[in-house]
Design a protein around this motif. Structure first.
Motif, PDB file in Angstrom:
ATOM      1  N   TYR A  62      55.524 -44.743  37.228  1.00  0.00           N
ATOM      2  CA  TYR A  62      54.656 -44.411  38.352  1.00  0.00           C
ATOM      3  C   TYR A  62      55.460 -44.284  39.634  1.00  0.00           C
ATOM      4  CZ  TYR A  62      55.123 -49.153  40.107  1.00  0.00           C
ATOM      5  OH  TYR A  62      55.651 -50.318  40.606  1.00  0.00           O
ATOM      6  N   VAL A  75      54.290 -44.471  43.847  1.00  0.00           N
ATOM      7  CA  VAL A  75      53.179 -44.699  44.770  1.00  0.00           C
ATOM      8  C   VAL A  75      53.660 -44.368  46.178  1.00  0.00           C
ATOM      9  CG1 VAL A  75      53.648 -47.198  44.948  1.00  0.00           C
ATOM     10  CG2 VAL A  75      51.402 -46.317  45.566  1.00  0.00           C
ATOM     11  N   ASN A  97      58.656 -46.773  42.965  1.00  0.00           N
ATOM     12  CA  ASN A  97      58.862 -45.693  42.013  1.00  0.00           C
ATOM     13  C   ASN A  97      59.642 -46.248  40.826  1.00  0.00           C
ATOM     14  OD1 ASN A  97      59.639 -43.418  40.609  1.00  0.00           O
ATOM     15  ND2 ASN A  97      60.531 -42.383  42.372  1.00  0.00           N
ATOM     16  N   LEU A 146      43.610 -48.075  40.310  1.00  0.00           N
ATOM     17  CA  LEU A 146      44.593 -47.481  39.406  1.00  0.00           C
ATOM     18  C   LEU A 146      44.205 -47.758  37.959  1.00  0.00           C
ATOM     19  CD1 LEU A 146      47.162 -45.939  38.846  1.00  0.00           C
ATOM     20  CD2 LEU A 146      48.445 -48.065  39.224  1.00  0.00           C
ATOM     21  N   SER A 178      47.253 -38.266  38.557  1.00  0.00           N
ATOM     22  CA  SER A 178      47.418 -38.450  39.997  1.00  0.00           C
ATOM     23  C   SER A 178      46.107 -39.018  40.516  1.00  0.00           C
ATOM     24  CB  SER A 178      47.724 -37.126  40.696  1.00  0.00           C
ATOM     25  OG  SER A 178      49.004 -36.676  40.337  1.00  0.00           O
ATOM     26  N   PHE A 214      49.019 -42.442  43.779  1.00  0.00           N
ATOM     27  CA  PHE A 214      49.820 -42.713  42.593  1.00  0.00           C
ATOM     28  C   PHE A 214      50.011 -41.451  41.762  1.00  0.00           C
ATOM     29  CE2 PHE A 214      48.063 -46.830  43.610  1.00  0.00           C
ATOM     30  CZ  PHE A 214      49.058 -47.727  43.269  1.00  0.00           C
ATOM     31  N   VAL A 242      51.335 -40.951  37.921  1.00  0.00           N
ATOM     32  CA  VAL A 242      51.590 -41.782  36.749  1.00  0.00           C
ATOM     33  C   VAL A 242      51.880 -40.901  35.542  1.00  0.00           C
ATOM     34  CG1 VAL A 242      50.545 -43.451  35.155  1.00  0.00           C
ATOM     35  CG2 VAL A 242      50.076 -43.609  37.600  1.00  0.00           C
TER      36      VAL A 242
END
Length: 161
Positions: free
Chosen positions: A13, A15, A25, A45, A59, A131, A133
């Motif tokens: 992920y 952010v 990250n 999340l 996202s 985020f 992901v």
């Protein structure tokens, strides 16, 4: 397998805040691995991951109320520097403080004369978080993992319970 309650998720992920500053990250390091439903992730999340599967990219924008909450100005206060006897207090240091509601983490946000300004808010409180992901793996948690509340590595838990 789809992401669901008590599933183990391995993911990368990134952010960012509203100004597109990277807060964290994992794409260039080890992925994050956790059990859904244990409170490891913030609500917004975790909810966005439900029903996704390995290979999915997600996202999501998480508002403070589903993230780290709104800032509470009552959690910022000045305390006497004498409470930190023997410590060279600097901005950014973190301490555990005893409050009427129990132990709480505080961060030093200022030192002014004989006072230290501490903030009990989470550093990301009040922020809208963005985020990105990538879900790498989803599997069922083992009985031991569910009992302990966290993911175990190949060699087991790695500590005593």
């Amino acid at each position: 397998m789809k992401v669901a309650q008590n599933a183990v998720v391995k993911m990368h992920y990134a952010v960012l805040d509203d100004d597109q500053n990277t807060i964290d990250n994992t794409f260039d390091e080890d992925p994050l691995e956790f059990i859904i439903g244990t409170g490891f992730l913030i609500e917004g999340l975790e909810n966005a991951l439900i029903d996704k599967q390995a290979g999915d990219k997600v996202s999501v924008t998480v508002k403070p109320e589903e993230g780290y909450g709104e800032r509470n100005d009552n959690l910022t206060q000045a305390v006497p520097k004498s409470m930190f006897e023997g410590i060279d207090v600097e901005v950014g240091m973190q301490f555990r403080a005893t409050t009427d509601e129990g132990e709480q983490a505080v961060i030093v946000i200022g030192v002014e004369g004989d006072e230290v300004i501490v903030d009990g808010n989470h550093p990301l409180s009040g922020l809208t978080l963005h985020f990105d992901v990538e879900i790498l793996e989803v599997r069922e948690a083992t009985a031991d993992e569910l009992e302990h509340g966290h993911v175990h590595g190949a060699g087991g838990c790695g500590h005593d319970h």
